[in-house]
Design a protein around this motif. Sequence first.
Motif, PDB file in Angstrom:
ATOM      1  N   ARG A 207       0.826  -1.204   0.000  1.00  0.00           N
ATOM      2  CA  ARG A 207       0.000   0.000   0.000  1.00  0.00           C
ATOM      3  C   ARG A 207       0.859   1.253   0.000  1.00  0.00           C
ATOM      4  NH1 ARG A 207      -3.704  -2.001   4.785  1.00  0.00           N
ATOM      5  NH2 ARG A 207      -4.525  -3.834   3.759  1.00  0.00           N
ATOM      6  N   MET A 208       0.508   2.180  -0.855  1.00  0.00           N
ATOM      7  CA  MET A 208       1.171   3.474  -0.898  1.00  0.00           C
ATOM      8  C   MET A 208       0.447   4.371   0.094  1.00  0.00           C
ATOM      9  SD  MET A 208       1.800   5.966  -4.188  1.00  0.00           S
ATOM     10  CE  MET A 208       2.378   4.633  -5.192  1.00  0.00           C
ATOM     11  N   ARG A 209       1.195   4.983   1.002  1.00  0.00           N
ATOM     12  CA  ARG A 209       0.572   5.771   2.063  1.00  0.00           C
ATOM     13  C   ARG A 209       0.960   7.248   2.048  1.00  0.00           C
ATOM     14  NH1 ARG A 209       1.440   0.768   4.428  1.00  0.00           N
ATOM     15  NH2 ARG A 209      -0.414  -0.152   5.330  1.00  0.00           N
ATOM     16  N   ARG A 210       2.146   7.548   1.591  1.00  0.00           N
ATOM     17  CA  ARG A 210       2.639   8.929   1.650  1.00  0.00           C
ATOM     18  C   ARG A 210       2.184   9.726   0.440  1.00  0.00           C
ATOM     19  NH1 ARG A 210       8.706   7.986   1.916  1.00  0.00           N
ATOM     20  NH2 ARG A 210       8.513   9.915   0.779  1.00  0.00           N
ATOM     21  N   SER A 211       1.686  10.930   0.684  1.00  0.00           N
ATOM     22  CA  SER A 211       1.227  11.770  -0.429  1.00  0.00           C
ATOM     23  C   SER A 211       2.382  12.141  -1.351  1.00  0.00           C
ATOM     24  CB  SER A 211       0.532  13.030   0.097  1.00  0.00           C
ATOM     25  OG  SER A 211       1.435  13.836   0.811  1.00  0.00           O
TER      26      SER A 211
ATOM     27  N   PRO B 154      14.365  -0.407  -2.381  1.00  0.00           N
ATOM     28  CA  PRO B 154      14.115  -1.777  -2.832  1.00  0.00           C
ATOM     29  C   PRO B 154      12.936  -2.367  -2.059  1.00  0.00           C
ATOM     30  CG  PRO B 154      15.979  -1.731  -1.340  1.00  0.00           C
ATOM     31  CD  PRO B 154      15.547  -0.303  -1.553  1.00  0.00           C
ATOM     32  N   GLY B 155      12.357  -3.372  -2.605  1.00  0.00           N
ATOM     33  CA  GLY B 155      11.246  -4.009  -1.905  1.00  0.00           C
ATOM     34  C   GLY B 155      10.067  -4.225  -2.818  1.00  0.00           C
ATOM     35  N   PRO B 156       8.957  -4.593  -2.217  1.00  0.00           N
ATOM     36  CA  PRO B 156       7.774  -4.885  -3.023  1.00  0.00           C
ATOM     37  C   PRO B 156       7.211  -3.619  -3.649  1.00  0.00           C
ATOM     38  CG  PRO B 156       7.206  -4.935  -0.709  1.00  0.00           C
ATOM     39  CD  PRO B 156       8.701  -4.760  -0.779  1.00  0.00           C
ATOM     40  N   PRO B 157       6.476  -3.756  -4.745  1.00  0.00           N
ATOM     41  CA  PRO B 157       5.862  -2.576  -5.354  1.00  0.00           C
ATOM     42  C   PRO B 157       4.794  -1.988  -4.438  1.00  0.00           C
ATOM     43  CG  PRO B 157       5.083  -4.572  -6.427  1.00  0.00           C
ATOM     44  CD  PRO B 157       6.154  -4.981  -5.467  1.00  0.00           C
ATOM     45  N   ALA B 158       4.656  -0.665  -4.496  1.00  0.00           N
ATOM     46  CA  ALA B 158       3.629   0.020  -3.710  1.00  0.00           C
ATOM     47  C   ALA B 158       2.554   0.534  -4.662  1.00  0.00           C
ATOM     48  CB  ALA B 158       4.241   1.177  -2.932  1.00  0.00           C
ATOM     49  N   VAL B 159       1.299   0.374  -4.263  1.00  0.00           N
ATOM     50  CA  VAL B 159       0.167   0.727  -5.112  1.00  0.00           C
ATOM     51  C   VAL B 159      -0.732   1.716  -4.380  1.00  0.00           C
ATOM     52  CG1 VAL B 159      -1.855  -0.167  -6.333  1.00  0.00           C
ATOM     53  CG2 VAL B 159       0.220  -1.549  -6.185  1.00  0.00           C
TER      54      VAL B 159
ATOM     55  N   LEU C 104     -11.130  -2.150  -8.073  1.00  0.00           N
ATOM     56  CA  LEU C 104      -9.747  -1.867  -8.482  1.00  0.00           C
ATOM     57  C   LEU C 104      -8.744  -2.524  -7.538  1.00  0.00           C
ATOM     58  CD1 LEU C 104      -9.937   1.878  -9.578  1.00  0.00           C
ATOM     59  CD2 LEU C 104      -9.652  -0.140 -11.034  1.00  0.00           C
ATOM     60  N   ARG C 105      -9.027  -2.481  -6.246  1.00  0.00           N
ATOM     61  CA  ARG C 105      -8.123  -3.099  -5.273  1.00  0.00           C
ATOM     62  C   ARG C 105      -7.971  -4.597  -5.546  1.00  0.00           C
ATOM     63  NH1 ARG C 105     -10.734  -1.654  -0.657  1.00  0.00           N
ATOM     64  NH2 ARG C 105     -10.035   0.475  -0.923  1.00  0.00           N
ATOM     65  N   ALA C 106      -9.077  -5.267  -5.816  1.00  0.00           N
ATOM     66  CA  ALA C 106      -9.032  -6.704  -6.110  1.00  0.00           C
ATOM     67  C   ALA C 106      -8.299  -6.973  -7.416  1.00  0.00           C
ATOM     68  CB  ALA C 106     -10.448  -7.269  -6.177  1.00  0.00           C
ATOM     69  N   LEU C 107      -8.534  -6.156  -8.424  1.00  0.00           N
ATOM     70  CA  LEU C 107      -7.877  -6.351  -9.724  1.00  0.00           C
ATOM     71  C   LEU C 107      -6.373  -6.117  -9.629  1.00  0.00           C
ATOM     72  CD1 LEU C 107     -10.540  -4.579 -11.950  1.00  0.00           C
ATOM     73  CD2 LEU C 107     -10.016  -7.037 -11.944  1.00  0.00           C
ATOM     74  N   VAL C 108      -5.978  -5.077  -8.898  1.00  0.00           N
ATOM     75  CA  VAL C 108      -4.553  -4.781  -8.745  1.00  0.00           C
ATOM     76  C   VAL C 108      -3.864  -5.873  -7.930  1.00  0.00           C
ATOM     77  CG1 VAL C 108      -2.903  -3.190  -7.693  1.00  0.00           C
ATOM     78  CG2 VAL C 108      -4.776  -2.300  -9.066  1.00  0.00           C
TER      79      VAL C 108
END
Length: 123
Positions: free
Chosen positions: A7-11, A39-44, A65-69
Amino acid sequence: MLPAAHRMRRSADFQQTVRRGARGGRDTLVVHLTTSTDPGPPAVGLVVSRAVGNAVTRNRVKRRLRALVTARLDEVPDGSLLVVRAQPAAAASSSGELGRDLDKALATARRRLTGRDEHRAPA
């Protein structure tokens, strides 16, 4: 559900991705993809504005969208940032249509991102 590590959290991450990321667009959504120095997992991150509809409609679009991503996380390169922005047409679209548009938009953004990397001058 989208795992917490993705999860992407920072604006600031949202802003960087939308401004500098490679873009892939369709009628129902727009995808912005960029690489991160971390480095690390992708953030969405998901963006579903009021233009999409009322709160019930926006939440339904976000869930889809959350389920598809989540189902496509393995297609997103490690260490990258991905923002999916819903267009107003997403409210009337089925999950299948959103999935097809997401696949096409993601492929376009990946292609444009790799094209940028190939054209950069060596450091």
